[in-house]
Design a protein around this motif. Structure first.
Motif, PDB file in Angstrom:
ATOM      1  N   TYR A  93       0.842  -1.205   0.000  1.00 28.85           N
ATOM      2  CA  TYR A  93       0.000   0.000   0.000  1.00 28.85           C
ATOM      3  C   TYR A  93       0.872   1.248   0.000  1.00 28.85           C
ATOM      4  O   TYR A  93       1.885   1.324   0.712  1.00 28.85           O
ATOM      5  N   TYR A  94       0.480   2.230  -0.827  1.00 23.18           N
ATOM      6  CA  TYR A  94       1.149   3.526  -0.880  1.00 23.18           C
ATOM      7  C   TYR A  94       0.161   4.622  -0.492  1.00 23.18           C
ATOM      8  O   TYR A  94      -0.870   4.785  -1.155  1.00 23.18           O
ATOM      9  N   LYS A  95       0.465   5.337   0.540  1.00 25.51           N
ATOM     10  CA  LYS A  95      -0.393   6.452   0.940  1.00 25.51           C
ATOM     11  C   LYS A  95      -0.410   7.516  -0.136  1.00 25.51           C
ATOM     12  O   LYS A  95      -1.440   8.142  -0.405  1.00 25.51           O
ATOM     13  N   ASP A  96       0.751   7.742  -0.745  1.00 25.47           N
ATOM     14  CA  ASP A  96       0.870   8.652  -1.877  1.00 25.47           C
ATOM     15  C   ASP A  96       0.803   7.819  -3.151  1.00 25.47           C
ATOM     16  O   ASP A  96       1.732   7.086  -3.478  1.00 25.47           O
ATOM     17  N   GLY A  97      -0.306   7.912  -3.869  1.00 28.38           N
ATOM     18  CA  GLY A  97      -0.492   7.087  -5.049  1.00 28.38           C
ATOM     19  C   GLY A  97       0.567   7.288  -6.122  1.00 28.38           C
ATOM     20  O   GLY A  97       0.820   6.395  -6.929  1.00 28.38           O
ATOM     21  N   LYS A  98       1.212   8.458  -6.130  1.00 28.94           N
ATOM     22  CA  LYS A  98       2.244   8.740  -7.128  1.00 28.94           C
ATOM     23  C   LYS A  98       3.415   7.767  -7.018  1.00 28.94           C
ATOM     24  O   LYS A  98       4.024   7.393  -8.012  1.00 28.94           O
ATOM     25  N   LEU A  99       3.716   7.345  -5.787  1.00 24.75           N
ATOM     26  CA  LEU A  99       4.858   6.450  -5.584  1.00 24.75           C
ATOM     27  C   LEU A  99       4.647   5.088  -6.230  1.00 24.75           C
ATOM     28  O   LEU A  99       5.611   4.375  -6.533  1.00 24.75           O
ATOM     29  N   ALA A 100       3.410   4.712  -6.446  1.00 21.25           N
ATOM     30  CA  ALA A 100       3.125   3.386  -6.997  1.00 21.25           C
ATOM     31  C   ALA A 100       3.536   3.260  -8.457  1.00 21.25           C
ATOM     32  O   ALA A 100       3.861   2.166  -8.920  1.00 21.25           O
ATOM     33  N   SER A 101       3.545   4.381  -9.184  1.00 19.89           N
ATOM     34  CA  SER A 101       3.808   4.292 -10.621  1.00 19.89           C
ATOM     35  C   SER A 101       4.908   5.213 -11.125  1.00 19.89           C
ATOM     36  O   SER A 101       5.397   5.039 -12.243  1.00 19.89           O
ATOM     37  N   ASP A 102       5.323   6.187 -10.322  1.00 19.32           N
ATOM     38  CA  ASP A 102       6.336   7.131 -10.774  1.00 19.32           C
ATOM     39  C   ASP A 102       7.699   6.446 -10.899  1.00 19.32           C
ATOM     40  O   ASP A 102       8.152   5.776  -9.965  1.00 19.32           O
ATOM     41  N   ALA A 103       8.344   6.626 -12.046  1.00 14.22           N
ATOM     42  CA  ALA A 103       9.612   5.943 -12.308  1.00 14.22           C
ATOM     43  C   ALA A 103      10.834   6.803 -12.009  1.00 14.22           C
ATOM     44  O   ALA A 103      11.958   6.398 -12.324  1.00 14.22           O
ATOM     45  N   SER A 104      10.646   7.974 -11.408  1.00 12.42           N
ATOM     46  CA  SER A 104      11.782   8.847 -11.144  1.00 12.42           C
ATOM     47  C   SER A 104      12.682   8.262 -10.059  1.00 12.42           C
ATOM     48  O   SER A 104      12.268   7.423  -9.256  1.00 12.42           O
ATOM     49  N   ARG A 141      10.450   4.643  -2.198  1.00  8.76           N
ATOM     50  CA  ARG A 141       9.840   3.315  -2.101  1.00  8.76           C
ATOM     51  C   ARG A 141      10.721   2.340  -1.335  1.00  8.76           C
ATOM     52  O   ARG A 141      10.214   1.453  -0.643  1.00  8.76           O
ATOM     53  N   ARG A 142      12.024   2.496  -1.452  1.00  6.72           N
ATOM     54  CA  ARG A 142      12.938   1.564  -0.798  1.00  6.72           C
ATOM     55  C   ARG A 142      12.828   1.617   0.718  1.00  6.72           C
ATOM     56  O   ARG A 142      13.153   0.638   1.397  1.00  6.72           O
ATOM     57  N   GLY A 143      12.396   2.729   1.238  1.00 10.41           N
ATOM     58  CA  GLY A 143      12.318   2.855   2.688  1.00 10.41           C
ATOM     59  C   GLY A 143      10.970   2.489   3.266  1.00 10.41           C
ATOM     60  O   GLY A 143      10.768   2.599   4.483  1.00 10.41           O
ATOM     61  N   LEU A 144      10.033   2.042   2.428  1.00  9.76           N
ATOM     62  CA  LEU A 144       8.691   1.730   2.911  1.00  9.76           C
ATOM     63  C   LEU A 144       8.547   0.251   3.275  1.00  9.76           C
ATOM     64  O   LEU A 144       9.230  -0.616   2.726  1.00  9.76           O
ATOM     65  N   TYR A 145       7.625  -0.001   4.192  1.00  8.74           N
ATOM     66  CA  TYR A 145       7.297  -1.378   4.561  1.00  8.74           C
ATOM     67  C   TYR A 145       6.512  -2.007   3.410  1.00  8.74           C
ATOM     68  O   TYR A 145       5.482  -1.478   2.981  1.00  8.74           O
ATOM     69  N   ILE A 146       6.975  -3.147   2.906  1.00  7.91           N
ATOM     70  CA  ILE A 146       6.357  -3.735   1.721  1.00  7.91           C
ATOM     71  C   ILE A 146       5.257  -4.738   2.052  1.00  7.91           C
ATOM     72  O   ILE A 146       4.618  -5.271   1.144  1.00  7.91           O
ATOM     73  N   GLY A 147       5.032  -4.993   3.325  1.00  9.28           N
ATOM     74  CA  GLY A 147       3.987  -5.934   3.683  1.00  9.28           C
ATOM     75  C   GLY A 147       4.496  -7.363   3.741  1.00  9.28           C
ATOM     76  O   GLY A 147       5.601  -7.659   3.293  1.00  9.28           O
ATOM     77  N   PRO A 148       3.679  -8.273   4.255  1.00  8.20           N
ATOM     78  CA  PRO A 148       4.101  -9.684   4.383  1.00  8.20           C
ATOM     79  C   PRO A 148       4.029 -10.407   3.052  1.00  8.20           C
ATOM     80  O   PRO A 148       3.418  -9.921   2.092  1.00  8.20           O
ATOM     81  N   GLN A 149       4.663 -11.565   2.982  1.00 10.21           N
ATOM     82  CA  GLN A 149       4.487 -12.429   1.824  1.00 10.21           C
ATOM     83  C   GLN A 149       3.036 -12.895   1.772  1.00 10.21           C
ATOM     84  O   GLN A 149       2.434 -13.219   2.793  1.00 10.21           O
ATOM     85  N   PHE A 150       2.489 -12.914   0.559  1.00 12.93           N
ATOM     86  CA  PHE A 150       1.072 -13.227   0.426  1.00 12.93           C
ATOM     87  C   PHE A 150       0.738 -14.598   1.003  1.00 12.93           C
ATOM     88  O   PHE A 150      -0.309 -14.790   1.631  1.00 12.93           O
ATOM     89  N   GLY A 151       1.631 -15.557   0.817  1.00  7.94           N
ATOM     90  CA  GLY A 151       1.381 -16.907   1.305  1.00  7.94           C
ATOM     91  C   GLY A 151       1.339 -17.015   2.814  1.00  7.94           C
ATOM     92  O   GLY A 151       0.879 -18.028   3.355  1.00  7.94           O
ATOM     93  N   GLU A 152       1.816 -15.991   3.524  1.00  7.31           N
ATOM     94  CA  GLU A 152       1.803 -16.005   4.982  1.00  7.31           C
ATOM     95  C   GLU A 152       0.503 -15.465   5.570  1.00  7.31           C
ATOM     96  O   GLU A 152       0.277 -15.569   6.780  1.00  7.31           O
ATOM     97  N   LEU A 153      -0.344 -14.896   4.721  1.00 11.22           N
ATOM     98  CA  LEU A 153      -1.612 -14.359   5.199  1.00 11.22           C
ATOM     99  C   LEU A 153      -2.603 -15.481   5.499  1.00 11.22           C
ATOM    100  O   LEU A 153      -2.460 -16.612   5.027  1.00 11.22           O
TER     101      LEU A 153
END
Length: 261
Positions: free
Chosen positions: A181-192, A199-211
């Motif tokens: 999840y990105y609070k700022d939607g721009k981070l999800a698609s911006d390639a700058s 993005r590197r400093g954000l929590y990426i969430g758990p592995q899907f298989g662990e849910l």
């Protein structure tokens, strides 16, 4: 090279025509300083490189490229395959495919959401054979090796951020690997570079298989309703093969033109 040789020649002329006086020191005050001259001798040299308009192998390479290009054009489909039009019409996706580029994007809207599916033709080389390749005579249509295609699915809502769901399409199924999840939607698609750093400093969430399995099932239904389903899983590998063939043919033509120029 010519300017470099000219400068070298000038330095050579200067050094050979000039003698630098040097003062000889003596221990006796009565002894007058004597001038000692030291000549610097520099041998001029030049490097001559052969100038050729073409190498010996150029003609053979161009001929082979022409043969390969002719073969590929004879076997390519004259028009866009029907499966592309059928998929786009049935799933309300728009296709963004730039010639010469590796990545392809599918986009569509769903309510107040903008959905994009990003994938790459480089995944055509990711087929898994476990080190074993069957004989051609033993291969049937059912035994054809399937290769996985990674697809990044981004769902964005204006002012509400975005989620990016990493998936893998293979054997007619879309397998989910992670949900971010990105609070700022721009981070999800911006390639700058700046967005990539953030993005590197954000929590990426758990592995899907662990849910929890129930949560996994609901996420899969959530995606299916938005067109990320078995139909997309079947479309992606077919389109990757189609685009890779087009790009290869164009690559042959470009390289042939360069070598023969």
């Amino acid at each position: 090279m010519a300017s470099q040789l000219l400068r070298q020649s000038l330095r050579t002329v200067t050094r050979t025509s000039f003698t630098k006086p040097m003062m000889a020191r003596t221990t006796s005050i009565a002894t007058r300083p004597q001038l000692i001259t030291k000549s610097f001798v520099c041998r001029p040299f030049s490097v001559a490189l052969p100038r050729m308009s073409a190498g010996e192998s150029d003609a053979d390479l161009v001929h082979k490229l022409e043969e390969e290009l002719s073969y590929e054009k004879e076997n390519e489909e004259p028009t866009q395959p029907a499966f592309i039009k059928e998929f786009l019409e049935a799933n309300s996706f728009k296709l963004e495919d730039k010639a010469g580029h590796d990545e392809v994007t599918l986009t569509r809207t769903f309510g107040n959401e903008t959905i994009s599916v990003l994938f790459s033709i480089s995944d055509i080389n990711n087929g898994e054979t476990d080190g074993f390749l069957p004989d051609e005579d033993e291969v049937t249509e059912e035994d054809e090796v399937s290769f996985p295609v990674r697809a990044s699915v981004t769902i964005e809502k204006n002012g509400k951020g975005a989620v990016t769901i990493d998936t893998v399409a293979q054997d007619g199924e879309m397998a989910v690997e992670s949900v971010m999840y990105y609070k700022d939607g721009k981070l999800a698609s911006d390639a700058s570079a700046e967005s990539d750093w953030q993005r590197r400093g954000l929590y990426i969430g758990p592995q899907f298989g662990e849910l929890d399995e129930g949560l996994q099932s609901l996420f899969e239904k959530y995606l299916e309703e938005r067109g990320v389903n078995a139909g997309l899983a079947a479309f992606l590998p077919d389109y990757v093969e189609y685009k890779e063939q087009k790009e290869y043919t164009q690559w042959l033509d470009n390289v042939k033109g360069f070598v023969s120029a």
